[in-house]
Design a protein around this motif. Structure first.
Motif, PDB file in Angstrom:
ATOM      1  N   PRO A  36       0.845  -1.201   0.000  1.00 63.07           N
ATOM      2  CA  PRO A  36       0.000   0.000   0.000  1.00 63.07           C
ATOM      3  C   PRO A  36       0.880   1.252   0.000  1.00 63.07           C
ATOM      4  N   LYS A  37       0.466   2.241  -0.742  1.00 63.49           N
ATOM      5  CA  LYS A  37       1.205   3.502  -0.803  1.00 63.49           C
ATOM      6  C   LYS A  37       0.346   4.593  -0.180  1.00 63.49           C
ATOM      7  N   GLY A  38       0.960   5.430   0.629  1.00 60.06           N
ATOM      8  CA  GLY A  38       0.231   6.505   1.278  1.00 60.06           C
ATOM      9  C   GLY A  38       1.070   7.085   2.392  1.00 60.06           C
ATOM     10  N   THR A 112      -4.642   3.382   1.888  1.00 57.75           N
ATOM     11  CA  THR A 112      -3.870   4.575   1.537  1.00 57.75           C
ATOM     12  C   THR A 112      -3.560   5.468   2.739  1.00 57.75           C
TER      13      THR A 112
END
Length: 169
Positions: A36-38, A112
């Motif tokens: 996950p990117k965030g 995110t």
């Protein structure tokens, strides 16, 4: 063993270790890209670590995953993603078999922010507390053990099989 044979064996060993390193790098890249990117706080990431550490023993892993620092993260490390992917697959299988409810689904692509990490921690914590999920995992591991025993008995002759059973008794 002659010196030439030793040199050739050492060369093959070095090549095998090099290929293993390449495979591990490739896996790390794959897990990094799936992470996950965030913007995640250390607090939310550590809530996920705590839930993960409650579920790990059900997979036969007694080591605890180390907590993250208090700083912000933009993604999760590949080794942590391996664990989460393992959980995701097992939880998905349990949902398919009706062991866990649909809302237990682990979808790492939609995370995110901190609330996504905390929701994932909650779903993992729910699975860790579920007696049905524990039985499901035990059944799966015993089925795998049975399959291995069947493979061994197919590979060995009847005399070997009799000897194996005698030794087990």
């Amino acid at each position: 063993m002659t010196p030439d044979e030793k040199a050739e064996l050492e060369k093959l060993r070095a090549e095998a270790m090099n290929r293993q390193g390449e495979i591990e790098e490739s896996e790390d890249e794959m897990y990094s890209s799936a992470s996950p990117k965030g913007k995640f706080s250390g607090k939310a990431a550590n809530a996920l670590v705590e839930a993960t550490n409650r579920l790990l023993p059900l997979f036969g892993i007694n080591d605890k995953y180390d907590r993250f620092g208090s700083g912000a993260l933009s993604s999760l490390p590949p080794e942590f993603m391996r664990i989460l992917t393992m959980f995701s697959k097992a939880i998905g299988d349990a949902i398919t078999e009706g062991i866990l409810p649909e809302d237990a689904t682990v979808d790492l692509k939609v995370i995110t922010d901190d609330s996504g990490l905390q929701g994932l921690a909650g779903r993992i914590g729910m699975a860790a507390k579920s007696p049905q999920f524990k039985r499901f995992l035990l059944r799966k591991t015993s089925e795998e053990g049975t399959e291995e025993e069947e493979d061994v008995s197919e590979e060995t002759g009847s005399e070997d099989t009799d000897k194996l059973f005698t030794e087990r008794m």
